[in-house]
Design a protein around this motif. Structure first.
Motif, PDB file in Angstrom:
ATOM      1  N   LEU A 278     109.115  33.121 -18.136  1.00 52.67           N
ATOM      2  CA  LEU A 278     108.218  32.340 -17.298  1.00 52.67           C
ATOM      3  C   LEU A 278     106.749  32.586 -17.618  1.00 52.67           C
ATOM      4  CD1 LEU A 278     109.927  32.755 -13.803  1.00 52.67           C
ATOM      5  CD2 LEU A 278     109.871  30.691 -15.204  1.00 52.67           C
ATOM      6  N   VAL A 279     106.461  33.747 -18.198  1.00 53.84           N
ATOM      7  CA  VAL A 279     105.063  34.142 -18.339  1.00 53.84           C
ATOM      8  C   VAL A 279     104.745  34.754 -19.696  1.00 53.84           C
ATOM      9  CG1 VAL A 279     105.336  36.503 -17.436  1.00 53.84           C
ATOM     10  CG2 VAL A 279     103.214  35.251 -17.008  1.00 53.84           C
ATOM     11  N   VAL A 280     105.743  34.878 -20.578  1.00 57.76           N
ATOM     12  CA  VAL A 280     105.506  35.599 -21.831  1.00 57.76           C
ATOM     13  C   VAL A 280     104.445  34.907 -22.689  1.00 57.76           C
ATOM     14  CG1 VAL A 280     107.342  34.410 -23.134  1.00 57.76           C
ATOM     15  CG2 VAL A 280     106.656  36.733 -23.767  1.00 57.76           C
ATOM     16  N   ASP A 281     104.383  33.577 -22.659  1.00 57.16           N
ATOM     17  CA  ASP A 281     103.364  32.894 -23.463  1.00 57.16           C
ATOM     18  C   ASP A 281     101.954  33.240 -22.990  1.00 57.16           C
ATOM     19  OD1 ASP A 281     104.017  31.655 -21.125  1.00 57.16           O
ATOM     20  OD2 ASP A 281     104.069  29.622 -21.922  1.00 57.16           O
ATOM     21  N   PHE A 282     101.777  33.379 -21.665  1.00 64.41           N
ATOM     22  CA  PHE A 282     100.457  33.754 -21.152  1.00 64.41           C
ATOM     23  C   PHE A 282     100.151  35.227 -21.413  1.00 64.41           C
ATOM     24  CE2 PHE A 282     101.635  29.986 -18.751  1.00 64.41           C
ATOM     25  CZ  PHE A 282     100.493  29.224 -18.875  1.00 64.41           C
ATOM     26  N   LEU A 283     101.181  36.062 -21.427  1.00 70.66           N
ATOM     27  CA  LEU A 283     100.969  37.461 -21.804  1.00 70.66           C
ATOM     28  C   LEU A 283     100.498  37.556 -23.252  1.00 70.66           C
ATOM     29  CD1 LEU A 283     104.081  39.159 -20.156  1.00 70.66           C
ATOM     30  CD2 LEU A 283     101.693  39.574 -19.562  1.00 70.66           C
ATOM     31  N   VAL A 284     101.125  36.766 -24.122  1.00 67.73           N
ATOM     32  CA  VAL A 284     100.722  36.752 -25.534  1.00 67.73           C
ATOM     33  C   VAL A 284      99.281  36.264 -25.658  1.00 67.73           C
ATOM     34  CG1 VAL A 284     101.146  35.671 -27.766  1.00 67.73           C
ATOM     35  CG2 VAL A 284     103.060  36.496 -26.410  1.00 67.73           C
ATOM     36  N   MET A 285      98.952  35.193 -24.936  1.00 61.99           N
ATOM     37  CA  MET A 285      97.598  34.653 -25.024  1.00 61.99           C
ATOM     38  C   MET A 285      96.572  35.666 -24.541  1.00 61.99           C
ATOM     39  SD  MET A 285      95.996  31.102 -23.541  1.00 61.99           S
ATOM     40  CE  MET A 285      96.202  31.507 -21.824  1.00 61.99           C
ATOM     41  N   ALA A 286      96.847  36.334 -23.430  1.00 61.19           N
ATOM     42  CA  ALA A 286      95.905  37.325 -22.919  1.00 61.19           C
ATOM     43  C   ALA A 286      95.705  38.448 -23.920  1.00 61.19           C
ATOM     44  CB  ALA A 286      96.405  37.877 -21.581  1.00 61.19           C
ATOM     45  N   ALA A 287      96.806  38.910 -24.524  1.00 62.35           N
ATOM     46  CA  ALA A 287      96.701  40.006 -25.489  1.00 62.35           C
ATOM     47  C   ALA A 287      95.908  39.584 -26.722  1.00 62.35           C
ATOM     48  CB  ALA A 287      98.102  40.478 -25.886  1.00 62.35           C
ATOM     49  N   VAL A 288      96.173  38.379 -27.228  1.00 66.67           N
ATOM     50  CA  VAL A 288      95.482  37.907 -28.424  1.00 66.67           C
ATOM     51  C   VAL A 288      93.991  37.714 -28.146  1.00 66.67           C
ATOM     52  CG1 VAL A 288      95.240  35.947 -29.997  1.00 66.67           C
ATOM     53  CG2 VAL A 288      97.507  36.863 -29.489  1.00 66.67           C
ATOM     54  N   MET A 371      80.316  29.976 -16.080  1.00 65.42           N
ATOM     55  CA  MET A 371      81.612  30.410 -16.616  1.00 65.42           C
ATOM     56  C   MET A 371      82.708  29.498 -16.074  1.00 65.42           C
ATOM     57  SD  MET A 371      81.286  34.566 -16.305  1.00 65.42           S
ATOM     58  CE  MET A 371      80.911  34.507 -14.559  1.00 65.42           C
ATOM     59  N   HIS A 372      83.490  28.931 -16.964  1.00 67.66           N
ATOM     60  CA  HIS A 372      84.552  28.017 -16.578  1.00 67.66           C
ATOM     61  C   HIS A 372      85.825  28.804 -16.306  1.00 67.66           C
ATOM     62  CE1 HIS A 372      82.262  24.984 -19.314  1.00 67.66           C
ATOM     63  NE2 HIS A 372      81.630  25.230 -18.192  1.00 67.66           N
ATOM     64  N   SER A 373      86.426  28.528 -15.160  1.00 71.04           N
ATOM     65  CA  SER A 373      87.642  29.246 -14.776  1.00 71.04           C
ATOM     66  C   SER A 373      88.755  28.256 -14.470  1.00 71.04           C
ATOM     67  CB  SER A 373      87.373  30.126 -13.551  1.00 71.04           C
ATOM     68  OG  SER A 373      88.567  30.732 -13.095  1.00 71.04           O
ATOM     69  N   PHE A 374      89.896  28.451 -15.127  1.00 72.76           N
ATOM     70  CA  PHE A 374      91.088  27.646 -14.850  1.00 72.76           C
ATOM     71  C   PHE A 374      92.099  28.426 -14.015  1.00 72.76           C
ATOM     72  CE2 PHE A 374      90.863  24.636 -18.791  1.00 72.76           C
ATOM     73  CZ  PHE A 374      89.694  24.108 -18.280  1.00 72.76           C
ATOM     74  N   GLY A 375      91.733  29.607 -13.552  1.00 70.25           N
ATOM     75  CA  GLY A 375      92.697  30.441 -12.835  1.00 70.25           C
ATOM     76  C   GLY A 375      92.151  31.008 -11.547  1.00 70.25           C
ATOM     77  N   HIS A 376      91.261  30.280 -10.871  1.00 70.85           N
ATOM     78  CA  HIS A 376      90.627  30.818  -9.669  1.00 70.85           C
ATOM     79  C   HIS A 376      91.617  30.956  -8.515  1.00 70.85           C
ATOM     80  CE1 HIS A 376      86.883  32.083  -7.923  1.00 70.85           C
ATOM     81  NE2 HIS A 376      87.075  31.329  -6.857  1.00 70.85           N
ATOM     82  N   ALA A 434      95.525  32.546 -18.004  1.00 69.83           N
ATOM     83  CA  ALA A 434      96.577  33.506 -18.335  1.00 69.83           C
ATOM     84  C   ALA A 434      96.728  34.556 -17.241  1.00 69.83           C
ATOM     85  CB  ALA A 434      96.270  34.179 -19.677  1.00 69.83           C
ATOM     86  N   PHE A 435      95.620  35.087 -16.764  1.00 68.52           N
ATOM     87  CA  PHE A 435      95.684  36.097 -15.710  1.00 68.52           C
ATOM     88  C   PHE A 435      96.279  35.507 -14.430  1.00 68.52           C
ATOM     89  CE2 PHE A 435      92.015  38.499 -17.860  1.00 68.52           C
ATOM     90  CZ  PHE A 435      92.903  39.381 -18.454  1.00 68.52           C
ATOM     91  N   ALA A 436      95.916  34.272 -14.116  1.00 67.66           N
ATOM     92  CA  ALA A 436      96.458  33.631 -12.916  1.00 67.66           C
ATOM     93  C   ALA A 436      97.963  33.434 -13.033  1.00 67.66           C
ATOM     94  CB  ALA A 436      95.761  32.288 -12.682  1.00 67.66           C
ATOM     95  N   GLN A 437      98.436  33.021 -14.209  1.00 66.46           N
ATOM     96  CA  GLN A 437      99.867  32.815 -14.393  1.00 66.46           C
ATOM     97  C   GLN A 437     100.635  34.137 -14.371  1.00 66.46           C
ATOM     98  OE1 GLN A 437     100.245  29.637 -13.515  1.00 66.46           O
ATOM     99  NE2 GLN A 437     101.891  29.564 -15.007  1.00 66.46           N
ATOM    100  N   ILE A 438     100.035  35.184 -14.904  1.00 63.59           N
ATOM    101  CA  ILE A 438     100.678  36.503 -14.843  1.00 63.59           C
ATOM    102  C   ILE A 438     100.813  36.948 -13.386  1.00 63.59           C
ATOM    103  CG2 ILE A 438     100.372  38.945 -15.420  1.00 63.59           C
ATOM    104  CD1 ILE A 438      98.980  37.981 -18.015  1.00 63.59           C
ATOM    105  N   THR A 439      99.748  36.742 -12.600  1.00 61.65           N
ATOM    106  CA  THR A 439      99.806  37.097 -11.178  1.00 61.65           C
ATOM    107  C   THR A 439     100.866  36.278 -10.463  1.00 61.65           C
ATOM    108  OG1 THR A 439      97.428  37.543 -11.277  1.00 61.65           O
ATOM    109  CG2 THR A 439      98.413  37.365  -9.099  1.00 61.65           C
TER     110      THR A 439
END
Length: 651
Positions: A278-288, A371-376, A434-439
């Motif tokens: 459910l979240v591995v793609d966002f984990l990868v993106m955050a790490a990269v 600063m643009h935020s997509f995870g507020h 990514a952080f929002a999806q991980i949460t």
């Protein structure tokens, strides 16, 4: 877990990567040339699979193989028409308003698909000639998936040849580097943009059509696909097609590996890797992004010497403005009494006030901080869950939990902001997503603590707030206090330092402003205020669910800010009231409320490119300027008239 099972899962990953790459490649092309973050790209994918379903059903038999390219071409034509009719009119608008327009398209296209094909899932036919399976290491593997594994590299090669061996490709690559120079050389920039947008839509439609034998067509495909496509583009590097393919392979294979691992016991603790999909793609993106901010195969961005557009300095409220706000506050305070015969109005007004506070907190980091935020929604959800869990698990009174909810959200913003402020532009926005999806994934899957997908119920206000009117007045006081505090912060030295860092990072650094630290502090301030809005929301509804942190709420906040106007302090409040009221009114009066809401947003974008409050401010400034000009003319005429009168007297 077996070796043969691992091989089969890896092959499944390769097949999934092909369709994902097609969508990401089209998105990357469109962004590279037009600089539009096309939120509607997932909708093209969805339309592709629906059109392919209809064509395959009409043509029958071997017509399936004709239906796939025809569906892709149809989506490409649709993309070209959208670019000509709508997007061509807003290329000179701010980039975020272009994002708002494409979001409105998502709503319109979704309801158009609902009207044409209905709400039910549609399962397409199997591919003629590839209906069977192939035995691999004693396991059966679909022959069609082997075909998909080949499609990805073939399309990558064809697009690469198009971009490197044709005049069209040369123009596309030139426009990616310098659009103005391409226009100065006599190239018809408008039609180049149309061709690129149509090509990107065609690739997305082809990706959707190819999925027809693998999964049913559903109305949720658009948002699910666009999120994954954004991840692939950012991980691979903006504008890099090979990077997009590598990123699609990486993410798809990691997901396949998680499925193969299943539940693994480590140190006596059972870990379900399959849930990580459910979240591995966002984990990868955050790490990269933390390790390599420009993506795997992207290029580092040079330090920006851009000086932001000149804006008027923040002005303290004048007497008329204070009077207007005072009258509005009195009207809002009297609203429950004035609408005593309509209890629902009080409930709606609570939602409007909470939305205004949430939008204002997002505007704080988007407007003054730049600063643009997509995870507020992460901070909104942390505040809501913080208040609910402290009340239920710790038994704390509601009043204390409302004080602690902003603290919980602020701590989350403190952690996430430390990473986020090291990036900028699209990369910053995607890291916040990514952080929002991980949460969200943690809340969604932690059944024993957060209630999982069922959420938490029984989150009620204190007894003295059982009357909805009393809770409304409490919400009005807290929201008003939050808005006042944000405005006061913006008029402090800290607020002016934020604007300086937004307008020119190099100049701000040169005069000794620590821009990153200022932006980090802004994240914490905005997160804390969003957490207060989340706490109020939890008690207003009596329950809380993972949807509170979902991408949709972040998008709603973004729409509110842009709809009201990002250049004005009143913009987020105006946008929140307008969007929430329209959403409620339209949803209660038609089944196709998304299309109507999307059409209204498109009209507002076209008529008010600076947002509702921004456009009103522009008109007021023009009127004030004309009035000042008249006054100046009269003042200039006075000495001349006096001199003429003196001359007459002398004669």
């Amino acid at each position: 877990m077996s070796f043969s099972g691992l091989i089969v899962q890896l092959l499944n990953g390769l097949a999934s990567a092909s369709s994902l790459f097609l969508v990401a490649a089209g998105l990357s092309l469109i962004f590279g040339v037009t600089r539009i973050v096309n939120f509607a790209h997932g909708s093209f994918f969805m339309v592709g699979i629906y059109v392919a379903y209809t064509l395959a059903d009409k043509l029958g038999g071997a017509g399936f193989w004709v239906a796939l390219p025809l569906a892709a071409i149809a989506v490409g034509v649709l993309g070209g028409l959208i670019e000509v009719v709508l997007l061509r009119r807003i290329y000179k608008a701010p980039e975020l308003f272009q994002l708002l327009a494409t979001f409105a398209l998502v709503l319109v296209i979704k309801d158009a698909v609902l009207w044409l094909w209905g709400p039910d899932e549609l399962l397409g036919p199997r591919a003629p000639g590839l209906r069977g399976s192939v035995e691999i290491l004693g396991r059966q593997f679909p022959a069609y998936d082997l075909f998909l594994i080949v499609v990805g590299p073939v399309v990558l090669g064809l697009v690469w040849l198009l971009l490197t061996r044709t005049r069209f490709g040369t123009l596309v690559r030139a426009a990616t580097q310098d659009r103005e120079m391409v226009s100065a050389l006599g190239v018809n920039q408008a039609w180049l943009f149309t061709a690129v947008f149509a090509l990107g839509a065609l690739l997305a439609g082809l990706g959707g059509a190819l999925q027809l034998p693998r999964e049913p067509a559903t109305l949720e495909m658009d948002l699910n696909t666009i999120g994954a496509a954004f991840v692939v583009v950012v991980v691979g590097g903006m504008g890099s097609l090979p990077g997009a393919y590598v990123a699609a392979l990486l993410i798809a294979e990691i997901k396949a590996l998680c499925i193969w691992l299943g539940v693994v016991e480590i140190a006596g603790i059972a870990i379900s890797f399959s849930k990580l999909t459910l979240v591995v793609d966002f984990l990868v993106m955050a790490a990269v992004l933390v390790w390599r901010p420009w993506g795997l195969m992207g290029r580092p961005q040079a330090p920006s010497r851009y000086v932001g557009m000149q804006e008027e300095p923040l002005r303290r409220a004048g007497g008329s403005y204070v009077a207007a706000v005072g009258v509005l506050a009195l009207v809002l305070a009297a609203m429950p009494v004035l609408t005593a015969s309509s209890p629902y109005t009080t409930v709606l007004m609570i939602d409007l006030l909470i939305a205004a506070l949430f939008a204002a907190s997002l505007h704080f980091i988007m407007g003054p901080a730049g600063m643009h935020s997509f995870g507020h929604a992460a901070y909104f959800g942390l505040g809501a869950y913080g208040a609910a869990l402290l009340a239920r698990a710790a038994g704390l009174p509601m009043e204390l939990t409302l004080v602690l909810a902003p603290v919980v959200a602020g701590l989350g913003a403190l952690v996430y902001g430390w990473f986020a402020v090291r990036l900028s532009g699209v990369y910053l926005a995607m890291l916040t997503l990514a952080f929002a999806q991980i949460t969200w994934a943690i809340v969604y899957q932690w059944d024993s603590f957060t209630g999982g997908s069922n959420g938490l119920t029984g989150v009620w206000p204190s007894e003295w707030l059982n009357d909805k009117r009393a809770y409304y007045w409490l919400t009005l006081v807290l929201v008003g206090g939050g808005l006042w505090w944000l405005r006061r912060v913006l008029f402090s030295p800290f607020g002016y330092a934020l604007r300086a860092g937004r307008d020119s990072v190099l100049r701000a650094d040169a005069i000794g402003i620590d821009v990153k630290r200022m932006q980090w502090a802004a994240f914490v301030v905005a997160g804390a205020v969003a957490g207060l809005a989340g706490g109020l929301f939890a008690y207003s509804k009596g329950s809380i669910s993972p949807e509170t942190l979902a991408v949709g709420r972040s998008v709603d906040g973004l729409v509110m800010v842009l709809l009201g106007g990002i250049q004005t302090l009143a913009g987020p409040v105006v946008g929140a009231f307008t969007f929430t009221w329209l959403h409620d009114m339209v949803a209660r009066n038609t089944d196709y409320w998304r299309a109507m809401l999307g059409a209204i947003i498109l009209i507002l974008v076209l008529l008010f490119p600076q947002g509702i409050a921004g456009s009103i401010k522009q008109l007021a400034d023009k009127w004030r300027g004309r009035r000042d000009d008249v006054a100046a003319d009269e003042a200039a005429k006075a000495p001349m008239q006096a001199a003429a009168a003196a001359g007459e007297g002398a004669r």
